[in-house]
Design a protein around this motif. Structure first.
Motif, PDB file in Angstrom:
ATOM      1  N   VAL A 191       3.033  -0.472   3.356  1.00  0.00           N
ATOM      2  CA  VAL A 191       4.650  -0.857   4.174  1.00  0.00           C
ATOM      3  C   VAL A 191       4.244  -1.838   4.949  1.00  0.00           C
ATOM      4  O   VAL A 191       4.021  -2.351   5.537  1.00  0.00           O
ATOM      5  CB  VAL A 191       4.699  -0.131   4.627  1.00  0.00           C
ATOM      6  N   VAL A 239       9.245   1.938   6.947  1.00  0.00           N
ATOM      7  CA  VAL A 239       8.598   2.827   6.286  1.00  0.00           C
ATOM      8  C   VAL A 239       8.874   4.484   5.979  1.00  0.00           C
ATOM      9  O   VAL A 239       8.173   4.366   4.519  1.00  0.00           O
ATOM     10  CB  VAL A 239       7.599   3.604   7.429  1.00  0.00           C
ATOM     11  N   VAL A 294       1.405  -0.597   7.668  1.00  0.00           N
ATOM     12  CA  VAL A 294       1.358   0.244   7.702  1.00  0.00           C
ATOM     13  C   VAL A 294       1.215   1.461   6.294  1.00  0.00           C
ATOM     14  O   VAL A 294       1.708   0.772   5.060  1.00  0.00           O
ATOM     15  CB  VAL A 294       3.014   1.553   8.052  1.00  0.00           C
TER      16      VAL A 294
END
Length: 111
Positions: A8, A14, A103
């Protein structure tokens, strides 16, 4: 059991990115592990005298993020811990947007 990695990146949300990958892969059940950093997040926690009532909290600053979750019947459910310069928070993830970092979510198929 196979594990898939979801990256991400900047300006991506997310939970949406994880759910899109779950849908794309057709996953029914999986375990999720997350690590990275975000610039804003919304999480909820239960009221101390009523577990059926959630309090939504919004944070807008750079924060480290780690978390775990699951995919049950194709739906991602995530709990995270956030740590910023002046805040530490944890709860059920509703939304988080990546800032200057990333992420990574690791989806390990369980069924």
């Amino acid at each position: 059991m196979p594990t898939y990695v979801v990256q991400v990146d900047k300006d991506q949300e997310v939970l949406r990115a994880v759910q899109e990958e779950v849908d794309k892969l057709g996953l029914g059940d999986a375990v999720i592990t997350l690590i990275g950093a975000v610039n804003e997040a919304e999480i909820s926690v239960m009221a101390k005298n009523d577990e059926g009532t959630d309090h939504l909290r919004r944070y807008a600053q750079p924060m480290e993020l780690s978390g775990t979750g699951e995919v049950i019947q194709g739906k991602a459910h995530l709990h995270v811990t956030l740590a910023g310069e002046d805040i530490t928070a944890a709860g059920h993830l509703h939304r988080a947007v990546v800032g200057g970092f990333f992420v990574r979510a690791y989806l390990t198929v369980t069924g």
